[in-house]
Design an enzyme around this catalytic site. Sequence first.
Site, PDB file in Angstrom:
ATOM      1  N   LYS A 379      10.947  55.663   4.800  1.00 51.79           N
ATOM      2  CA  LYS A 379      11.660  54.539   4.175  1.00 51.79           C
ATOM      3  C   LYS A 379      11.767  53.376   5.166  1.00 51.79           C
ATOM      4  CE  LYS A 379      16.068  56.665   5.472  1.00 51.79           C
ATOM      5  NZ  LYS A 379      17.236  57.400   4.987  1.00 51.79           N
ATOM      6  N   ARG A 473      28.720  60.716  -0.876  1.00 52.14           N
ATOM      7  CA  ARG A 473      27.945  59.522  -1.169  1.00 52.14           C
ATOM      8  C   ARG A 473      27.235  59.816  -2.478  1.00 52.14           C
ATOM      9  NH1 ARG A 473      23.454  57.706   3.164  1.00 52.14           N
ATOM     10  NH2 ARG A 473      22.443  59.520   2.254  1.00 52.14           N
ATOM     11  N   TYR A 606      21.482  27.622  22.791  1.00 51.51           N
ATOM     12  CA  TYR A 606      22.525  27.185  21.862  1.00 51.51           C
ATOM     13  C   TYR A 606      23.915  27.422  22.412  1.00 51.51           C
ATOM     14  CZ  TYR A 606      19.257  26.767  17.927  1.00 51.51           C
ATOM     15  OH  TYR A 606      18.254  26.397  17.084  1.00 51.51           O
ATOM     16  N   MET A 655      16.480  32.498  16.871  1.00 53.86           N
ATOM     17  CA  MET A 655      15.745  33.190  15.816  1.00 53.86           C
ATOM     18  C   MET A 655      14.322  33.527  16.272  1.00 53.86           C
ATOM     19  SD  MET A 655      14.988  32.006  11.909  1.00 53.86           S
ATOM     20  CE  MET A 655      16.620  32.070  11.236  1.00 53.86           C
TER      21      MET A 655
HETATM   22  C1  LIG Z   1      17.215  58.555   5.836  1.00 50.70           C
HETATM   23  C2  LIG Z   1      17.439  59.905   5.388  1.00 50.70           C
HETATM   24  C3  LIG Z   1      16.915  60.994   6.103  1.00 50.70           C
HETATM   25  C4  LIG Z   1      16.240  60.845   7.429  1.00 50.70           C
HETATM   26  O1  LIG Z   1      17.230  60.796   8.422  1.00 50.70           O
HETATM   27  P1  LIG Z   1      16.895  60.829   9.979  1.00 50.70           P
HETATM   28  O2  LIG Z   1      18.221  61.006  10.610  1.00 50.70           O
HETATM   29  O3  LIG Z   1      16.266  59.533  10.325  1.00 50.70           O
HETATM   30  O4  LIG Z   1      15.992  61.955  10.206  1.00 50.70           O
HETATM   31  C5  LIG Z   1      17.077  62.256   5.586  1.00 50.70           C
HETATM   32  N1  LIG Z   1      17.727  62.453   4.432  1.00 50.70           N
HETATM   33  C6  LIG Z   1      18.277  61.437   3.711  1.00 50.70           C
HETATM   34  C7  LIG Z   1      18.979  61.725   2.456  1.00 50.70           C
HETATM   35  C8  LIG Z   1      18.160  60.133   4.189  1.00 50.70           C
HETATM   36  O5  LIG Z   1      18.718  59.133   3.504  1.00 50.70           O
END
Ligand SMILES: *Cc1c(COP(=O)(O)O)cnc(C)c1O
Length: 714
Positions: A379, A473, A606, A655
């Site tokens: 992701k 969650r 800045y 930036m």
């Molecule tokens: C992002 C995520 C992971 C991966 O987590 P890491 O700590 O980066 O290994 C695993 N399970 C869920 C549900 C996640 O949202």
Amino acid sequence: MNHTKYYKGIDIFRVVAAFLIIAIHTAPLSSYSETGDFIFTRIISRVAVPFFLMSSGFFLISRYNYNDDRLRTFVKKTVLIYAVSIAIYIPINIYNGYFAMDYLLPNIIKDLLFDGTLYHLWYLPSSVIGAMLAWFIVKKTGFKKALMITLAFYVIGLFGDSYYGISEKLPLLKAFYGYVFQVSGYTRNGVFFAPVFFVLGGMIADQTIHTSLQKSLMGLLVSVLLLVSEGILLNRLGVQRHDSMYILLLPCMYFLFHTLTFWKGHQRAFLRTATLVIYIIHPMMIVVIRMCAKLLGLQTLLVENSVVHYLAVSFTSTAFAVLSVLAFYKVKNSNTKTKASVINKERAWIEIDLNNLSHNVKVLRKAMPEGCELMAVVKADAYGHGSFEVSAAVSRMGVKSFAVAAIDEGIALRRYGIEGEILILGYTNPARARELYKYNLTQTLISFEYAGFLANQGYKIKTHIKVDTGMHRLGFAASDVDDILKVLRDKKIYVCGIFTHLCVSDSLKAEDVSFTKMQISSFYQLLERIRMAGIEPPPIHIQSSYGLLNYPELKCDYVRAGIALYGVLSSPHDNPHLHLDLRPVLSLKSQVILMRAVRSGDSVGYGRSYVAKRDSLIAILSIGYADGVPRNLSSENGEVLIGGHTVPIVGRICMDQLAVDVTDIPDVAVGMTATLIGTDNSNSLSAAMVADKAGTITNELLSRMGTRIIHSIT
Ligand SMILES: *Cc1c(COP(=O)(O)O)cnc(C)c1O
């Protein structure tokens, strides 16, 4: 894993230990007091070698370390160093008539394995044999038994060393040691001496025993006093055959090493290399000093005065070590500089090391129980690494399941041609069910209500049921067995997995561990209740990276690995159970595009937040917060590496640019590479350290990498 908690104390004590070892071989106090010298060199200095063994054990042996990558690297490196050292000392061996001795071949073998081809070199084969034995025993029996077994070896060693006078009186024992000494000149070797220290080092790393700093210091004081008494007593009784092994050396080493681990700070890689060189080279310096003394007629001063002799050997060995290590870095440095000055370089870039990625896949797979599959979490553009490159690379290694957070990330992977299961961990608008179906994506069912929406879209979509066991969650409550059973029985939904997510698996605090265990057991209870209802649960998964690193014993069908796949920990303060040799995949780099001299009193950037306190040389880098450098590093002593040196960021990060102060380092020029995350010569800025300074975790730092900078894949 790059042990991101840096143990400054251990690195600094290496220097002390190196000088103690020189003391053992030069007896610095012998001109003044024989007893004093015995106490200092034959008792106190005996902590030096165990210290080196323990520090190797500390980084090598861990309860959960089932994979032998680290061990293999260590053994290879040590054997190489041993080979080089043997070669260096061949002239001295020749001079000593070594090759003219009787039974040359058996003696060479004996020396190679146990005694060393020159007196001090025994340490190298011993650490190889000791490390392998300790690793093997810990792996087979666990720490407690391993400690018992290696202690037993140590006791056998004791009676051939400081306590030999006793064994000598008993015919059976005498005969036994007679055989031992045919194979190994002393019992302080890789079998009887080294293993227990490796195990102790590993136990301290694993924090299997908890001692406060105060208790540790008290323990150290008491055990040193007792150690000295033991040594003096044995010496008076005249039972010592050799004086490397004492009973009290064990508690003394435990407390000493444990005390040192409280002292944290920047790592001192330079010291590690330099002390090794001192260790190897000092006997050569003894010879050199003797020769010089003879040539100059200064024997009375340089050789016969034990203190001056000791200082001379220490000084020349240190000078040699420092100069040779500096020269080594310089050579490495000049290589990178020539590469750095090519023009037409990008303004900023991310380097992705696919070798490290595939190494991490291998290491993680080895750490997982058999039958468990790696689900690569890609992701957020694979945590800033580039989801396509990462997914393609791990696909080539046979990884068949992936996880993303959003449907569009999943579709992008399919368009790239990624096959296998792609699980969407988060919410998807149910109205997009057709796309889920078309792209063969697997959707997480985040609640019973949501499952209903999705089922009513008219597509039989693959799903995994998410169970909430305490994170609160996403997910069905673990107690909602009826709802979960309804979904499992629903013909309109294809459930091919069920999982939960741990919310404190990164922490080893007792309360957090018990919370995690509660989460795990409520998940397994749910599975049991599903079985009792006559349904075999679909494949299960629980662990993310820290779930695996801290609870590797769980037997699941998948591990969802994100951050560990990218070779880093979330925070430099974490010390998970499993010390895997994970290697960082991403480096973030830019270049010096402009050099500017500013006057004392001038401001940079800045808000005029930085005002030069002296005339300074400022380098401007073409990278800014839009490229992923956290803006708040400006006020938190952010650093970058240029030409192998660490330089401070000054003024506010913009930036698109930032400024660094290079007044104190030589030869900085336009076109040189600046490393914001990664390694430059002996120095490194780990993502975890940068994230920590910016007040966040590595996961956020990496997933917010700028999208406008190019990725260079190697
Ligand atoms: C992002 C995520 C992971 C991966 O987590 P890491 O700590 O980066 O290994 C695993 N399970 C869920 C549900 C996640 O949202």
